[in-house]
Scaffold this motif. Structure first.
Motif, short mmCIF file in Angstrom:
data_model
loop_
_atom_site.label_atom_id
_atom_site.label_comp_id
_atom_site.label_asym_id
_atom_site.label_seq_id
_atom_site.Cartn_x
_atom_site.Cartn_y
_atom_site.Cartn_z
N SER A 166 38.22 45.73 32.60
CA SER A 166 37.31 44.69 33.10
C SER A 166 35.91 44.87 32.52
CB SER A 166 37.23 44.72 34.62
OG SER A 166 38.49 44.51 35.18
N GLN A 207 38.91 39.18 37.95
CA GLN A 207 39.94 39.93 38.65
C GLN A 207 40.01 39.55 40.12
OE1 GLN A 207 39.58 44.06 37.84
NE2 GLN A 207 41.69 44.47 38.37
N ASP A 236 41.31 38.04 33.36
CA ASP A 236 41.37 39.41 33.87
C ASP A 236 42.35 39.44 35.02
OD1 ASP A 236 40.98 42.00 34.61
OD2 ASP A 236 38.80 41.87 34.80
MG LIG Z 1 39.79 45.53 36.12
#
Ligand SMILES: [Mg+2]
Ligand SMILES: Nc1ncnc2c1ncn2[C@@H]1O[C@H](COP(=O)(O)OP(=O)(O)OP(=O)(O)O)[C@@H](O)[C@H]1O
Length: 419
Positions: free
Chosen positions: A210, A251, A331
């Protein structure tokens, strides 16, 4: 006057600490209450209502004590000021009266002294109050001044031109990075996403995947090396143009407490209803929305808590599709979805990423097998890089991860996080 002024200045300086303490405790109590309310589900999961209430109560108690202290020192200041003035007044009147009695002064002089005193006393008192008020306000504003003095973490270079995306080649060149100087996160990371291709980044949790997305989005500046888009260092172009060119499905998605339509249209404010619907269809959420009683006018709740994890993710995908930028970052964009939905969306994502440069971060390796390149990361380093078949044949880290996941896959609900 000298005594009065010295007393006022010294006392006010001394009181500042109590006022500061009070402000500090006030903001702690506030943020604690807000934190507990925002995380109310966690509080309930662990049955910790009493614990939170007690913590808040302790804080308020401290705040009460500090406020009392602040108030009583203020009273002390006022009392002292009045005492000094009263003593001085009495002394002056006494001296003047004595002068009249001794025949050194006339009655007219006594009246004049009295008039002088009043003219002095009122502005002096006024000055004392003003000084105190200004000092107190400055103390209250202290935090804001500190905030204003903070340097921006990421600033546009003076006269930076906008980013020109012609093909959309993204390149990480020997990038190293640390959020905190004492703990490096990325070490010498290099890879390229050719124009219109998809590159996947896989690796264990905490490997820095990330972080790559955040660097490309320029939430932070790289510590060493550089990130380029079509040969332009992203630090040399304006942030607005860079972020215009990149769409990200983060995410963990957080939504605004507004309607579903508002949240999807957030990708491109002002988009027509038909475009919003088309994006929702592509993200496989249109049918769900249409089936709800209020349809696109359904409120999603604070941070989107009235939607399921998978629904939130699909709203996030829809709004990124609506933005329609030349570079896409996903992500773990489909991590909260069931296998059937994930497969359907993956197919859709593949078709919308057609001709776009995409960075896909994934735990479930089966979702990235047809990526142009797969970058395997571990502890902030690129350990392997290549297409799926090649990495499998190499029998290294990727092959091992693949084998582990395949052995747990048949149920389709295997834990997506490799050990
Ligand atoms: Mg991540
Ligand atoms: N804002 C931050 N400040 C300090 N450290 C951070 C910050 N964000 C992430 N980290 C640290 O950087 C490391 C890499 O984080 P990153 O989010 O890139 O991991 P990841 O590979 O995406 O993991 P996951 O698969 O669990 O999402 C982690 O060890 C994390 O603790």
């Amino acid at each position: 006057m000298v005594v009065y002024i010295s007393y006022t200045v010294v006392m006010t300086e001394w009181r500042t600490q109590f006022r500061k303490q009070m402000n500090e405790l006030d903001s702690t109590a506030h943020s604690r209450a807000i934190d507990a309310l925002l995380n109310y589900e966690t509080v309930k999961y662990f049955n910790n209502e009493d614990f939170e209430a007690r913590r808040y109560d302790e804080n308020l108690e401290q705040l009460r004590r500090a406020s009392l202290k602040s108030q009583s020192t203020l009273s002390l200041l006022n009392t002292g000021q009045q005492l000094i003035i009263a003593t001085a007044l009495v002394a002056m009147l006494w001296r003047a009266t004595q002068g009249v009695v001794d025949g050194r002064m006339t009655l007219g002089d006594l009246v004049m002294v009295n008039a002088f005193m009043i003219q002095l006393y009122i502005p002096l008192n006024f000055l004392g109050v003003i000084y105190r008020e200004i000092k107190q306000s400055l103390t209250d504003l202290d935090k804001m001044f500190t905030l204003l003095e903070r340097e921006r973490e990421v600033a546009d270079a003076p006269g930076a031109p906008p980013l020109q995306v012609s093909e959309g080649v993204v390149r990480f060149e020997h990038v190293s990075f640390a959020y905190d100087a004492s703990r490096p996160i990325l070490h010498d990371v290099s890879f390229e996403i050719p124009a219109g291709k998809t590159v996947a980044v896989v690796g264990p949790s905490g490997a820095g995947k990330s972080t790559l997305a955040r660097l490309l989005y320029r939430f932070y500046d790289v510590g060493g090396g550089r990130v380029t888009i079509d040969g332009q260092d992203i630090r040399a172009v304006t942030q607005a143009s860079l972020r215009q060119a990149i769409g990200i499905v983060p995410q963990d998605t957080v939504l605004f407490n507004d309607t579903v339509e508002y949240n999807i249209a957030y990708g491109r404010p002002g988009a027509a209803r038909a475009e919003v619907e088309a994006a929702a269809r592509a993200a496989h959420i249109h049918d769900f929305i249409a089936a709800t009683p209020k349809g696109y006018d359904t409120m999603v709740g604070e941070r989107g808590l009235k939607l399921s994890g998978g629904e939130k993710q699909r709203v996030a995908i829809a709004r990124t599709l609506l933005k329609n930028p030349p570079v896409l970052i996903f992500d773990e964009a489909t991590s909260a979805l069931d296998s059937a939905n994930e497969r359907a969306i993956q197919a859709e994502l593949r078709s919308v990423s057609e001709g776009k440069t995409a960075l896909v971060i994934a735990h479930r390796l089966s979702t990235v097998v047809d990526a142009h390149q797969i970058v395997v990361m571990d502890q902030g380093r690129v350990v392997e890089c290549g297409p799926h078949a090649e990495l499998l044949a190499r029998g290294g880290r990727y092959a091992e991860m693949w084998r582990l996941q395949q052995s747990g896959e048949p149920t389709g609900t295997a834990d997506p996080a490799p050990a």
